[in-house]
Write an enzyme that holds these catalytic residues in place. Structure first.
Site, PDB file in Angstrom:
ATOM      1  N   CYS A 292      -3.793  -0.235   6.531  1.00  0.00           N
ATOM      2  CA  CYS A 292      -2.850  -1.259   6.995  1.00  0.00           C
ATOM      3  C   CYS A 292      -1.663  -0.670   7.743  1.00  0.00           C
ATOM      4  CB  CYS A 292      -2.341  -2.059   5.799  1.00  0.00           C
ATOM      5  SG  CYS A 292      -1.578  -1.017   4.536  1.00  0.00           S
TER       6      CYS A 292
ATOM      7  N   GLU B  84      -7.871  -6.165   0.129  1.00  0.00           N
ATOM      8  CA  GLU B  84      -6.411  -6.154  -0.032  1.00  0.00           C
ATOM      9  C   GLU B  84      -5.787  -5.605   1.234  1.00  0.00           C
ATOM     10  OE1 GLU B  84      -2.785  -3.544  -1.123  1.00  0.00           O
ATOM     11  OE2 GLU B  84      -4.773  -3.007  -0.358  1.00  0.00           O
TER      12      GLU B  84
ATOM     13  N   ARG C 118       5.800  -5.683  -5.356  1.00  0.00           N
ATOM     14  CA  ARG C 118       4.887  -5.277  -4.277  1.00  0.00           C
ATOM     15  C   ARG C 118       4.101  -6.502  -3.812  1.00  0.00           C
ATOM     16  NH1 ARG C 118       3.572   0.057  -3.277  1.00  0.00           N
ATOM     17  NH2 ARG C 118       1.833   0.444  -1.863  1.00  0.00           N
TER      18      ARG C 118
ATOM     19  N   ARG D 196       1.351  -8.232  -1.524  1.00  0.00           N
ATOM     20  CA  ARG D 196       0.142  -7.882  -0.786  1.00  0.00           C
ATOM     21  C   ARG D 196      -0.735  -9.122  -0.610  1.00  0.00           C
ATOM     22  NH1 ARG D 196       2.827  -4.205   0.286  1.00  0.00           N
ATOM     23  NH2 ARG D 196       2.355  -1.963   0.214  1.00  0.00           N
TER      24      ARG D 196
END
Length: 575
Positions: A86, A130, A177, A179
């Site tokens: 990513c 993810e 976090r 995601r």
């Protein structure tokens, strides 16, 4: 009649150090990873692959560029998972600079597509991916285009897809976090047959909704279609619009999209940064911030306005707000980034204040805990502390995967999952080394090259170890080489990095330290090597030592749990 044992064959792409595997195995024993691929481009030292093999074994592991792996070499499977790279949409870069799905690593999405496409009628029933939260908004020039391409290409392969942006801390996990998590089902799968209305599936009945309860924000629901060929989607989707049409929760069937913004609903226990820290007495000295370094850290963390000049010669003011210093211990940690390691002051690295008032950086084991990995998962003699921090900056929060894995299992088999490897949420503040970490590592863990002449280096790591009564006479003898064995039953601090140790000093009770040795080798051995009469062959760490010099007199020091201390030579021996 014995109950049928369910099995879900998993292939893990872009595996890193195995976050998906840990999460899925924590969800159910039915998940079995049969093949995995981890390759870090542009680097000779494949740290993540080394760790993965050390923890899970080499069977089914591929350390090869996925672009070069033929689909026929990937075994048939039920579930394809992966956190596809990513960097091109990462929060580390602004959206205006991100290349999106056309960027250097964004194109790796097409390797996932290639594998699914070439598997044909043997493609997996389920997919689970993810990525960063910005995936739904990239690129900056055409908001949402990248995600629309992904959804359209999966629809063309026969998948129904749901997604959620999840902040792990919203559901009691120890790190903030955010995601994007994507789960898909072939139309012929057991889960797909249960889906009736997309809105109901997204908000109440679906795998994501069951794993992470939420309430939809009023007025945010939208319905639309992704039309045209992939090329037409790439060229025209949401052109000239300022906002992405994708909410942070939604579903796609046959390119028809239902989307809504979700607010987390959670009232369970919550983990904090402070609840995952190691006892101050077990922290190696080089993780503490000295009084001389502290002002630089305070400057980096503080608010600032700086006059700068652009390449074109224009003057402008660069400004940024202040950050919490030190980090709050009663809240989840901030997002861990790949630059978390190293001693240099940084705005983004975590700094905590200990009970004694000293400031320090986070240990690798603590970064692992923020991502809910097992303690010392990345512990490896060939992987430095800085690289361990990098690996955690690239990792995901295993607890999120575990929750989705449980929900997916239940949706497939209509029964509650059972796991013999659940993820632990209560951590020991005094973690000790588990020698089973080195079961698949060569016997020698660390070798310092021979030195005929030496000059003491005050910056090298020094281990001080207690000598038990039955070994004192052995260490008081004037001999050039010696063996030192650690205690059994996991009494060696797991915060000590073996590959950084250079010197050793034996600690004699009621005396202290005097003699300095060079550590030649650290390996697995047993007490019987020194005391054959003991017949004690239980595995221990063995240090092979070479005598260097002695202090004029014994010096007292404070040991961890009365056994060990990891310090720097310069703090003990002052010329």
């Amino acid at each position: 009649m014995a109950k049928k044992q369910h099995k879900i064959r998993v292939v893990e792409l872009f595996a890193g150090v195995g976050g998906f595997r840990i999460g899925l195995e924590g969800a159910s024993d039915a998940y079995e990873t049969i093949w995995n691929n981890q390759w870090e481009p542009s680097t000779k030292h494949q740290d993540a692959s080394l760790v993965y093999v050390a923890r899970f074994g080499s069977k089914g592991h591929s350390n090869k560029d996925i672009n070069l792996v033929p689909t026929k070499d990937i075994p048939d499977h039920d579930l394809l998972v992966g956190g596809f790279p990513c960097q091109d949409y990462s929060v580390a870069a602004t959206l205006s600079r991100s290349g999106g799905i056309e960027g250097k690593k964004g194109v790796l999405w097409w390797q996932i597509y290639r594998i699914l496409n070439e598997k044909g009628d043997k493609r997996p029933q389920y997919i689970f991916f993810e990525n960063v939260d910005r995936l739904l908004n990239s690129p900056a020039t055409q908001r949402g285009r990248d995600f629309a391409i992904i959804l359209a290409s999966l629809a063309d392969l026969g998948y129904m897809v749901e997604w959620r942006i999840i902040n792990a801390a919203d559901y009691g996990m120890p790190q903030r976090r955010r995601r994007t998590y994507i789960v898909g089902y072939l139309k012929t799968s057991a889960v797909a047959e249960k889906i009736e209305q997309m809105e109901d599936w997204v908000e109440y009945d679906g795998v994501m909704a069951k794993a992470f309860e939420f309430r939809p924000k009023s007025g945010t629901a939208s319905v639309f279609d992704i039309e045209g060929s992939i090329k037409e989607v790439s060229d025209g989707f949401n052109k000239s619009k300022k906002e992405s049409p994708f909410g942070n929760a939604g579903m796609m069937m046959d390119r028809h999209v239902y989307s809504v913004d979700a607010e987390a609903v959670y009232d369970g226990p919550r983990q904090t940064l402070g609840g995952n820290l190691v006892d101050e007495n077990l922290v190696p000295e080089d993780f503490f911030i000295t009084d001389e370094e502290l002002p630089r850290w305070q400057y980096e963390k503080g608010a600032k306005k700086i006059e700068r000049v652009s390449k074109e010669g224009y003057k402008y003011t660069f400004s940024e707000g202040g950050m919490a210093f030190p980090d709050s211990l009663d809240q989840p940690s901030r997002t861990i980034i790949t630059g978390e390691g190293g001693t240099a002051p940084s705005r983004f690295k975590h700094v905590v204040q200990t009970k004694s008032g000293r400031y320090r950086r986070l240990l690798p084991i603590e970064l692992e805990r923020m991502n809910m990995f097992p303690d010392n998962h990345t512990y490896h003699s060939d992987v430095s502390d800085g690289r361990r921090a990098f690996l955690m900056g690239n990792a995901l929060v295993c607890g999120v995967v575990e929750a989705i894995g449980k929900s997916l299992y239940q949706a497939i088999f209509n029964e509650a999952p059972v796991s013999s490897r659940p993820i632990f949420t209560v951590r020991d503040s005094k973690p000790m080394l588990d020698l089973s970490l080195f079961d698949d590592v060569e016997k020698t863990l660390l070798v310092n090259l021979p030195k005929k002449q030496y000059a003491l280096d005050p910056t090298k790591h020094l281990l001080i170890g207690l000598v038990k009564k039955d070994n004192e006479e052995y260490f008081l003898k004037e001999e050039p080489t010696k063996l030192y064995y650690t205690g059994k039953n996991k009494t060696f601090p797991s915060t000590v990095a073996l590959n950084k140790l250079y010197y050793f000093m034996p600690y004699i009770k009621e005396k202290g330290v005097r003699d300095l040795y060079l550590i030649r080798v650290v390996r697995i051995g047993n007490k019987a090597e020194i005391h054959p009469e003991s017949a004690d062959e239980e595995p221990r760490l063995i240090f092979e030592l070479e005598y260097l010099r002695s202090l004029p007199a014994y010096q007292k020091v404070q040991l961890y749990r009365y056994w060990y201390k990891d310090s720097l030579l310069g703090r003990i021996i002052k010329e």
